[in-house]
Design a protein around this motif. Structure first.
Motif, short mmCIF file in Angstrom:
data_model
loop_
_atom_site.label_atom_id
_atom_site.label_comp_id
_atom_site.label_asym_id
_atom_site.label_seq_id
_atom_site.Cartn_x
_atom_site.Cartn_y
_atom_site.Cartn_z
N PRO A 15 64.05 48.07 28.84
CA PRO A 15 62.86 48.06 28.00
C PRO A 15 62.01 46.83 28.31
O PRO A 15 62.48 45.88 28.94
CB PRO A 15 63.44 48.00 26.58
CG PRO A 15 64.82 47.47 26.75
CD PRO A 15 65.30 47.89 28.11
N VAL A 16 60.76 46.86 27.87
CA VAL A 16 59.79 45.82 28.22
C VAL A 16 59.17 45.25 26.95
O VAL A 16 58.76 46.00 26.05
CB VAL A 16 58.69 46.38 29.14
CG1 VAL A 16 57.56 45.37 29.33
CG2 VAL A 16 59.28 46.79 30.48
N VAL A 38 66.11 42.86 28.02
CA VAL A 38 64.71 43.27 27.92
C VAL A 38 63.87 42.49 28.93
O VAL A 38 63.92 41.26 28.96
CB VAL A 38 64.16 43.05 26.50
CG1 VAL A 38 62.69 43.43 26.41
CG2 VAL A 38 64.99 43.84 25.49
N ALA A 39 63.10 43.20 29.74
CA ALA A 39 62.18 42.56 30.67
C ALA A 39 60.91 42.16 29.93
O ALA A 39 60.61 42.67 28.85
CB ALA A 39 61.84 43.51 31.81
N THR A 40 60.14 41.24 30.50
CA THR A 40 58.89 40.80 29.86
C THR A 40 57.74 40.87 30.86
O THR A 40 57.90 40.61 32.05
CB THR A 40 59.01 39.36 29.34
OG1 THR A 40 59.57 38.51 30.35
CG2 THR A 40 59.86 39.29 28.08
N PRO A 82 56.19 49.65 26.30
CA PRO A 82 56.72 48.41 25.72
C PRO A 82 57.26 48.62 24.32
O PRO A 82 56.81 49.51 23.59
CB PRO A 82 55.50 47.48 25.71
CG PRO A 82 54.32 48.38 25.68
CD PRO A 82 54.72 49.58 26.49
N ILE A 83 58.23 47.78 23.96
CA ILE A 83 58.82 47.86 22.63
C ILE A 83 58.08 46.97 21.63
O ILE A 83 58.23 47.15 20.42
CB ILE A 83 60.32 47.47 22.64
CG1 ILE A 83 60.50 46.02 23.12
CG2 ILE A 83 61.12 48.45 23.51
CD1 ILE A 83 61.92 45.50 22.95
N LEU A 104 49.00 50.34 21.12
CA LEU A 104 50.20 50.84 21.77
C LEU A 104 51.18 51.48 20.78
O LEU A 104 52.23 51.99 21.19
CB LEU A 104 50.90 49.70 22.51
CG LEU A 104 50.16 49.18 23.75
CD1 LEU A 104 50.72 47.83 24.19
CD2 LEU A 104 50.26 50.20 24.89
N ASN A 105 50.86 51.40 19.49
CA ASN A 105 51.69 52.02 18.46
C ASN A 105 53.12 51.47 18.49
O ASN A 105 54.10 52.22 18.39
CB ASN A 105 51.70 53.55 18.60
CG ASN A 105 52.22 54.23 17.34
OD1 ASN A 105 52.05 53.73 16.24
ND2 ASN A 105 52.87 55.37 17.52
#
Length: 426
Positions: A15-16, A38-40, A82-83, A104-105
Protein backbone atom coordinates in the motif's frame (compact mmCIF):
# COMPACT_ATOMS: atom_id res chain seq x y z
CA UNK A 1 15.85 12.26 -6.39
CA UNK A 2 15.51 15.86 -7.49
CA UNK A 3 12.53 18.11 -6.83
CA UNK A 4 11.37 17.59 -10.40
CA UNK A 5 8.25 15.54 -11.08
CA UNK A 6 9.02 11.89 -11.70
CA UNK A 7 7.08 8.75 -12.43
CA UNK A 8 6.74 6.42 -9.46
CA UNK A 9 8.56 3.14 -9.23
CA UNK A 10 6.18 0.15 -9.27
CA UNK A 11 4.67 -0.21 -5.84
CA UNK A 12 3.95 -3.92 -6.19
CA UNK A 13 1.61 -5.21 -3.51
CA UNK A 14 2.61 -2.59 -0.96
CA UNK A 15 0.00 0.00 0.00
CA UNK A 16 1.01 3.63 -0.52
CA UNK A 17 0.84 6.67 1.77
CA UNK A 18 1.10 10.22 0.44
CA UNK A 19 2.98 12.92 2.38
CA UNK A 20 2.58 16.56 1.35
CA UNK A 21 5.55 18.88 2.02
CA UNK A 22 7.74 16.59 4.08
CA UNK A 23 9.91 19.26 5.68
CA UNK A 24 11.71 18.94 9.05
CA UNK A 25 10.21 16.26 11.31
CA UNK A 26 7.94 14.89 8.56
CA UNK A 27 11.09 13.17 7.33
CA UNK A 28 10.34 10.64 10.09
CA UNK A 29 7.15 9.52 8.33
CA UNK A 30 8.59 7.43 5.44
CA UNK A 31 10.56 5.08 7.76
CA UNK A 32 7.57 4.85 10.11
CA UNK A 33 5.29 3.77 7.26
CA UNK A 34 7.99 1.48 5.86
CA UNK A 35 8.20 -0.42 9.15
CA UNK A 36 4.53 -1.27 8.65
CA UNK A 37 4.99 -2.37 5.04
CA UNK A 38 3.68 0.85 3.48
CA UNK A 39 5.49 2.69 0.69
CA UNK A 40 5.42 6.51 0.53
CA UNK A 41 5.24 9.07 -2.25
CA UNK A 42 5.76 12.80 -1.83
CA UNK A 43 3.76 15.76 -3.08
CA UNK A 44 5.48 19.13 -3.29
CA UNK A 45 2.93 21.93 -2.98
CA UNK A 46 5.17 24.63 -4.48
CA UNK A 47 7.04 24.73 -7.82
CA UNK A 48 10.34 25.12 -5.95
CA UNK A 49 11.21 23.74 -2.53
CA UNK A 50 10.75 26.20 0.32
CA UNK A 51 14.02 27.61 1.65
CA UNK A 52 12.84 28.54 5.14
CA UNK A 53 13.22 24.93 6.35
CA UNK A 54 15.57 22.01 5.73
CA UNK A 55 14.54 20.29 2.50
CA UNK A 56 12.61 17.01 2.45
CA UNK A 57 14.63 13.85 2.04
CA UNK A 58 13.13 12.94 -1.32
CA UNK A 59 15.33 9.85 -1.59
CA UNK A 60 13.07 8.25 1.03
CA UNK A 61 10.10 8.35 -1.36
CA UNK A 62 9.20 6.26 -4.39
CA UNK A 63 8.25 9.40 -6.29
CA UNK A 64 7.91 13.15 -5.95
CA UNK A 65 4.92 14.89 -7.55
CA UNK A 66 5.23 18.64 -8.00
CA UNK A 67 1.65 19.88 -7.74
CA UNK A 68 0.28 21.80 -10.70
CA UNK A 69 -3.38 21.64 -9.72
CA UNK A 70 -4.92 19.48 -7.00
CA UNK A 71 -7.14 17.79 -9.59
CA UNK A 72 -4.22 16.83 -11.85
CA UNK A 73 -2.16 15.64 -8.90
CA UNK A 74 -5.03 13.59 -7.52
CA UNK A 75 -5.51 11.97 -10.94
CA UNK A 76 -1.88 10.83 -10.97
CA UNK A 77 -2.02 9.62 -7.38
CA UNK A 78 -5.24 7.70 -7.95
CA UNK A 79 -3.37 5.06 -9.95
CA UNK A 80 -1.42 4.21 -6.78
CA UNK A 81 -4.61 3.66 -4.72
CA UNK A 82 -3.18 5.48 -1.68
CA UNK A 83 -4.45 4.71 1.80
CA UNK A 84 -3.99 8.26 3.12
CA UNK A 85 -2.70 11.78 2.52
CA UNK A 86 -0.77 13.37 5.40
CA UNK A 87 0.36 16.99 5.72
CA UNK A 88 4.05 17.04 6.55
CA UNK A 89 4.28 20.72 7.42
CA UNK A 90 2.26 23.87 8.00
CA UNK A 91 1.70 26.34 5.18
CA UNK A 92 0.21 25.35 1.84
CA UNK A 93 0.71 21.66 2.59
CA UNK A 94 -2.14 21.52 5.11
CA UNK A 95 -4.79 22.80 2.73
CA UNK A 96 -3.47 20.75 -0.18
CA UNK A 97 -3.53 17.57 1.93
CA UNK A 98 -7.16 18.28 2.85
CA UNK A 99 -8.08 18.77 -0.81
CA UNK A 100 -6.19 15.72 -2.11
CA UNK A 101 -7.56 13.41 0.57
CA UNK A 102 -11.07 14.57 -0.29
CA UNK A 103 -10.55 14.08 -4.03
CA UNK A 104 -9.03 10.63 -3.47
CA UNK A 105 -11.78 9.56 -1.06
CA UNK A 106 -9.35 8.44 1.63
CA UNK A 107 -9.65 9.30 5.36
CA UNK A 108 -9.88 13.08 5.40
CA UNK A 109 -10.56 16.09 7.59
CA UNK A 110 -12.42 17.55 4.61
CA UNK A 111 -12.25 21.02 3.17
CA UNK A 112 -15.09 22.89 4.87
CA UNK A 113 -12.87 23.92 7.80
CA UNK A 114 -9.56 23.65 5.99
CA UNK A 115 -8.87 27.39 6.07
CA UNK A 116 -9.62 27.49 9.80
CA UNK A 117 -6.90 24.92 10.32
CA UNK A 118 -4.36 27.38 8.89
CA UNK A 119 -5.71 30.91 9.44
CA UNK A 120 -5.28 31.75 13.12
CA UNK A 121 -8.22 34.19 13.18
CA UNK A 122 -10.62 31.67 11.63
CA UNK A 123 -9.24 28.98 13.94
CA UNK A 124 -10.16 30.86 17.09
CA UNK A 125 -13.54 31.88 15.67
CA UNK A 126 -14.32 28.20 15.01
CA UNK A 127 -13.72 27.51 18.70
CA UNK A 128 -15.87 30.49 19.69
CA UNK A 129 -18.70 29.17 17.51
CA UNK A 130 -18.41 25.81 19.29
CA UNK A 131 -18.69 27.51 22.69
CA UNK A 132 -15.09 26.80 23.69
CA UNK A 133 -12.92 29.14 25.74
CA UNK A 134 -10.73 31.27 23.47
CA UNK A 135 -8.92 34.60 23.11
CA UNK A 136 -10.48 37.91 22.12
CA UNK A 137 -9.16 39.00 18.73
CA UNK A 138 -9.26 41.38 15.79
CA UNK A 139 -7.58 41.43 12.38
CA UNK A 140 -6.81 44.26 9.96
CA UNK A 141 -4.46 45.38 7.23
CA UNK A 142 -4.17 48.78 8.95
CA UNK A 143 -1.85 49.14 11.97
CA UNK A 144 -3.94 52.03 13.33
CA UNK A 145 -7.05 49.83 13.37
CA UNK A 146 -5.14 47.26 15.44
CA UNK A 147 -4.05 50.00 17.84
CA UNK A 148 -7.61 51.32 18.11
CA UNK A 149 -8.94 47.84 18.96
CA UNK A 150 -6.31 47.34 21.68
CA UNK A 151 -6.85 50.80 23.17
CA UNK A 152 -10.64 50.39 23.18
CA UNK A 153 -10.27 47.05 24.91
CA UNK A 154 -7.90 48.59 27.45
CA UNK A 155 -6.31 45.39 28.72
CA UNK A 156 -2.56 45.18 28.09
CA UNK A 157 -0.42 43.51 26.88
CA UNK A 158 -1.75 42.11 23.61
CA UNK A 159 -0.26 39.63 21.16
CA UNK A 160 0.40 40.63 17.54
CA UNK A 161 1.10 37.92 14.95
CA UNK A 162 0.77 36.98 11.26
CA UNK A 163 -2.36 35.07 10.27
CA UNK A 164 -0.73 32.03 8.65
CA UNK A 165 2.93 31.86 9.62
CA UNK A 166 4.74 29.34 11.83
CA UNK A 167 7.72 28.76 14.16
CA UNK A 168 6.86 31.84 16.29
CA UNK A 169 7.65 33.99 13.22
CA UNK A 170 6.59 37.61 13.75
CA UNK A 171 4.88 37.03 17.11
CA UNK A 172 5.20 40.02 19.49
CA UNK A 173 3.88 40.77 22.96
CA UNK A 174 2.99 44.47 22.89
CA UNK A 175 2.39 46.69 25.91
CA UNK A 176 1.71 49.98 24.14
CA UNK A 177 0.47 51.44 20.87
CA UNK A 178 3.93 52.10 19.43
CA UNK A 179 4.88 48.45 19.84
CA UNK A 180 1.73 47.35 18.01
CA UNK A 181 2.49 49.71 15.12
CA UNK A 182 6.08 48.50 14.86
CA UNK A 183 5.12 44.81 15.02
CA UNK A 184 2.31 45.22 12.46
CA UNK A 185 4.48 47.18 10.02
CA UNK A 186 7.20 44.55 10.28
CA UNK A 187 4.69 41.77 9.55
CA UNK A 188 3.07 43.60 6.62
CA UNK A 189 6.44 44.52 5.18
CA UNK A 190 7.76 40.97 5.10
CA UNK A 191 6.59 37.58 3.80
CA UNK A 192 5.49 34.91 6.23
CA UNK A 193 7.54 31.84 7.13
CA UNK A 194 6.46 30.17 3.88
CA UNK A 195 7.34 33.09 1.62
CA UNK A 196 3.79 34.35 1.13
CA UNK A 197 2.84 38.02 1.59
CA UNK A 198 1.19 39.02 4.84
CA UNK A 199 -1.94 40.97 3.90
CA UNK A 200 -3.46 41.25 7.36
CA UNK A 201 -2.27 41.21 10.96
CA UNK A 202 -3.91 39.53 13.94
CA UNK A 203 -4.07 41.06 17.43
CA UNK A 204 -5.29 38.94 20.34
CA UNK A 205 -5.78 39.21 24.07
CA UNK A 206 -2.76 38.09 26.06
CA UNK A 207 -3.43 34.77 27.77
CA UNK A 208 -1.95 34.69 31.28
CA UNK A 209 -0.71 31.31 32.48
CA UNK A 210 1.62 28.41 31.82
CA UNK A 211 1.85 27.18 28.23
CA UNK A 212 1.81 23.55 27.10
CA UNK A 213 2.16 21.69 23.82
CA UNK A 214 -0.10 18.72 23.18
CA UNK A 215 0.66 16.16 20.46
CA UNK A 216 -2.10 13.79 19.36
CA UNK A 217 -3.03 11.36 16.58
CA UNK A 218 -6.66 10.93 15.54
CA UNK A 219 -8.59 8.35 13.58
CA UNK A 220 -12.35 8.64 13.10
CA UNK A 221 -12.30 11.33 15.79
CA UNK A 222 -10.78 9.03 18.41
CA UNK A 223 -7.42 10.17 19.69
CA UNK A 224 -4.20 9.02 21.28
CA UNK A 225 -2.23 11.64 23.23
CA UNK A 226 1.44 11.22 22.31
CA UNK A 227 2.76 13.73 24.85
CA UNK A 228 2.08 16.88 26.86
CA UNK A 229 5.05 19.18 27.51
CA UNK A 230 5.21 22.38 29.52
CA UNK A 231 6.95 25.29 27.81
CA UNK A 232 9.47 27.49 29.50
CA UNK A 233 9.69 30.94 27.91
CA UNK A 234 11.52 34.22 28.49
CA UNK A 235 10.21 37.61 27.37
CA UNK A 236 13.01 39.51 25.62
CA UNK A 237 11.72 42.89 24.50
CA UNK A 238 8.45 42.07 22.74
CA UNK A 239 9.44 38.48 21.88
CA UNK A 240 8.63 35.40 23.95
CA UNK A 241 11.67 33.17 23.48
CA UNK A 242 11.16 29.41 23.80
CA UNK A 243 13.69 28.06 26.26
CA UNK A 244 12.86 24.61 27.53
CA UNK A 245 10.06 22.04 27.15
CA UNK A 246 9.52 19.64 30.06
CA UNK A 247 7.53 16.41 29.85
CA UNK A 248 4.46 16.32 32.12
CA UNK A 249 3.17 13.23 33.96
CA UNK A 250 -0.03 12.28 32.11
CA UNK A 251 -2.16 11.90 35.24
CA UNK A 252 -1.04 15.06 37.05
CA UNK A 253 -3.10 18.27 37.11
CA UNK A 254 -3.68 20.09 34.77
CA UNK A 255 -2.81 17.52 32.07
CA UNK A 256 -6.14 15.59 32.00
CA UNK A 257 -8.06 18.90 31.73
CA UNK A 258 -5.74 20.06 28.93
CA UNK A 259 -6.25 16.80 27.01
CA UNK A 260 -10.03 17.06 27.30
CA UNK A 261 -9.98 20.67 26.09
CA UNK A 262 -7.73 19.90 23.11
CA UNK A 263 -9.96 16.97 22.16
CA UNK A 264 -12.92 19.37 22.02
CA UNK A 265 -10.89 21.96 20.09
CA UNK A 266 -9.86 19.41 17.46
CA UNK A 267 -13.49 18.38 17.06
CA UNK A 268 -14.49 22.04 16.61
CA UNK A 269 -11.87 22.35 13.85
CA UNK A 270 -12.97 19.17 12.07
CA UNK A 271 -9.75 17.31 12.84
CA UNK A 272 -10.84 13.69 12.75
CA UNK A 273 -7.76 12.05 11.20
CA UNK A 274 -4.01 12.29 11.47
CA UNK A 275 -1.44 14.02 13.66
CA UNK A 276 -1.91 17.34 15.44
CA UNK A 277 0.28 19.68 17.44
CA UNK A 278 -1.56 22.11 19.74
CA UNK A 279 -0.33 24.89 22.00
CA UNK A 280 -2.48 25.73 25.02
CA UNK A 281 -2.20 28.22 27.87
CA UNK A 282 -3.80 27.28 31.18
CA UNK A 283 -5.38 30.57 32.26
CA UNK A 284 -7.19 31.14 35.58
CA UNK A 285 -10.38 30.22 33.69
CA UNK A 286 -8.89 27.00 32.29
CA UNK A 287 -7.04 25.75 29.18
CA UNK A 288 -7.25 28.09 26.19
CA UNK A 289 -5.94 27.39 22.69
CA UNK A 290 -3.09 29.40 21.22
CA UNK A 291 -3.11 27.48 17.93
CA UNK A 292 -3.04 23.98 16.46
CA UNK A 293 -1.38 22.49 13.39
CA UNK A 294 -2.45 19.31 11.61
CA UNK A 295 1.00 17.76 11.32
CA UNK A 296 3.49 16.01 13.58
CA UNK A 297 5.25 18.19 16.13
CA UNK A 298 8.37 20.08 15.20
CA UNK A 299 10.12 18.61 18.23
CA UNK A 300 9.49 14.98 17.26
CA UNK A 301 12.61 12.84 17.74
CA UNK A 302 11.42 9.22 17.49
CA UNK A 303 14.18 7.40 19.38
CA UNK A 304 14.16 10.04 22.15
CA UNK A 305 10.38 9.89 22.50
CA UNK A 306 10.44 6.07 22.46
CA UNK A 307 12.76 6.11 25.48
CA UNK A 308 10.71 8.70 27.38
CA UNK A 309 7.14 8.01 26.24
CA UNK A 310 7.08 4.45 24.96
CA UNK A 311 6.28 5.51 21.39
CA UNK A 312 6.42 8.55 19.11
CA UNK A 313 4.02 10.59 16.98
CA UNK A 314 5.47 9.49 13.64
CA UNK A 315 5.01 5.78 14.37
CA UNK A 316 1.55 6.34 15.85
CA UNK A 317 0.50 8.31 12.76
CA UNK A 318 1.66 5.51 10.48
CA UNK A 319 -0.13 2.93 12.63
CA UNK A 320 -3.42 4.85 12.55
CA UNK A 321 -3.47 4.94 8.75
CA UNK A 322 -1.88 1.57 8.00
CA UNK A 323 -3.62 -0.49 10.70
CA UNK A 324 -6.59 1.56 11.89
CA UNK A 325 -8.26 -1.25 13.82
CA UNK A 326 -5.09 -1.85 15.80
CA UNK A 327 -4.83 1.86 16.54
CA UNK A 328 -8.46 2.05 17.63
CA UNK A 329 -8.31 -1.01 19.86
CA UNK A 330 -4.85 -0.47 21.38
CA UNK A 331 -4.30 3.30 21.55
CA UNK A 332 -7.45 5.37 20.92
CA UNK A 333 -8.71 7.11 24.05
CA UNK A 334 -5.41 6.56 25.86
CA UNK A 335 -2.33 8.63 26.66
CA UNK A 336 1.42 8.23 26.71
CA UNK A 337 3.40 6.71 29.56
CA UNK A 338 6.08 8.80 31.25
CA UNK A 339 8.99 6.36 31.33
CA UNK A 340 11.65 8.95 32.13
CA UNK A 341 11.77 12.62 33.04
CA UNK A 342 12.62 14.52 29.88
CA UNK A 343 13.17 17.99 28.49
CA UNK A 344 14.16 19.72 25.27
CA UNK A 345 16.43 22.76 25.64
CA UNK A 346 16.38 25.25 22.76
CA UNK A 347 19.72 26.95 23.33
CA UNK A 348 19.60 30.74 22.87
CA UNK A 349 22.37 33.20 22.14
CA UNK A 350 23.03 36.93 22.26
CA UNK A 351 25.96 36.61 19.83
CA UNK A 352 25.92 38.43 16.52
CA UNK A 353 28.50 37.70 13.82
CA UNK A 354 29.91 34.84 11.77
CA UNK A 355 30.86 31.45 13.19
CA UNK A 356 34.61 30.99 12.82
CA UNK A 357 34.61 27.45 14.21
CA UNK A 358 32.85 25.03 16.52
CA UNK A 359 34.74 24.04 19.66
CA UNK A 360 34.40 20.26 19.52
CA UNK A 361 35.90 19.87 22.98
CA UNK A 362 33.04 21.87 24.50
CA UNK A 363 30.55 19.90 22.40
CA UNK A 364 31.96 16.67 23.84
CA UNK A 365 31.70 18.07 27.37
CA UNK A 366 27.99 18.69 26.86
CA UNK A 367 27.42 15.30 25.20
CA UNK A 368 29.13 13.57 28.13
CA UNK A 369 26.66 14.91 30.70
CA UNK A 370 24.61 12.14 32.30
CA UNK A 371 21.16 13.20 31.06
CA UNK A 372 22.07 14.44 27.59
CA UNK A 373 20.43 12.10 25.09
CA UNK A 374 21.32 14.13 21.98
CA UNK A 375 22.95 17.44 21.18
CA UNK A 376 22.19 19.05 17.81
CA UNK A 377 24.64 21.77 16.83
CA UNK A 378 22.77 23.82 14.23
CA UNK A 379 25.54 26.07 12.90
CA UNK A 380 28.91 25.48 11.27
CA UNK A 381 31.92 27.59 10.33
CA UNK A 382 30.90 30.37 7.99
CA UNK A 383 27.26 30.51 9.15
CA UNK A 384 25.77 33.74 10.44
CA UNK A 385 24.85 33.70 14.12
CA UNK A 386 22.27 36.20 15.39
CA UNK A 387 20.61 36.88 18.75
CA UNK A 388 17.80 34.41 19.35
CA UNK A 389 14.36 35.92 18.66
CA UNK A 390 12.34 32.85 17.58
CA UNK A 391 12.52 29.08 17.20
CA UNK A 392 14.72 28.96 14.08
CA UNK A 393 17.33 31.27 15.64
CA UNK A 394 18.08 28.92 18.55
CA UNK A 395 21.68 27.81 18.03
CA UNK A 396 21.50 24.28 19.44
CA UNK A 397 18.92 21.77 20.63
CA UNK A 398 19.63 19.48 23.58
CA UNK A 399 17.36 16.51 24.30
CA UNK A 400 17.68 15.35 27.91
CA UNK A 401 16.30 12.33 29.76
CA UNK A 402 16.88 10.88 33.20
CA UNK A 403 15.36 9.04 36.14
CA UNK A 404 15.45 12.05 38.46
CA UNK A 405 14.43 15.68 37.82
CA UNK A 406 17.36 16.93 39.89
CA UNK A 407 19.81 15.37 37.45
CA UNK A 408 18.18 17.21 34.54
CA UNK A 409 18.31 20.49 36.45
CA UNK A 410 21.99 19.98 37.27
CA UNK A 411 22.93 19.22 33.67
CA UNK A 412 20.76 22.02 32.30
CA UNK A 413 22.63 24.51 34.46
CA UNK A 414 25.97 23.12 33.26
CA UNK A 415 24.87 23.47 29.61
CA UNK A 416 23.91 27.09 30.28
CA UNK A 417 27.44 27.65 31.55
CA UNK A 418 29.03 26.02 28.48
CA UNK A 419 26.73 27.09 25.64
CA UNK A 420 28.45 30.35 24.72
CA UNK A 421 31.77 28.55 24.32
CA UNK A 422 30.52 26.18 21.59
CA UNK A 423 30.77 28.74 18.78
CA UNK A 424 33.85 30.84 18.21
CA UNK A 425 32.68 34.07 16.57
CA UNK A 426 34.76 35.80 13.92
Amino acid sequence: MTAEQTDPAPAGARPVAVVVDSYTTANHLPPAFDRLGVATVHVQSTPELLTSMPAPNLDAYQANFVCDTPEDTAARLEALAPICVVAGQEGPGVNLADTLSTLLNVPSNGTSLSLARRDKFLMIEALRSAGLRCADQFRSSEPEDLVAWAEARGNWPVVVKPLRSAASNGVSVCSEASEIRKAAEEILGNPDFFGRPNQEVLVQSYLVGEEYKVDMVSYEGRRYTCGVWQYGKRLVGTRNIYDRDSLCPPDRTPVPEIIAYVDAALTALGIEFGPSHAEVIVTPDGPTLVEVGTRIAGGTVPDFHDVCLGTNQADVTALAYARPQEFLSRLAGRSYRMLRHASQYLVPTTADGVVASVDEQVVRQIEALETVFRLTVKLKAGDRIRPTVDLPSATMVVHMAGDHPAALERDHERIRQLKDRVYRIA
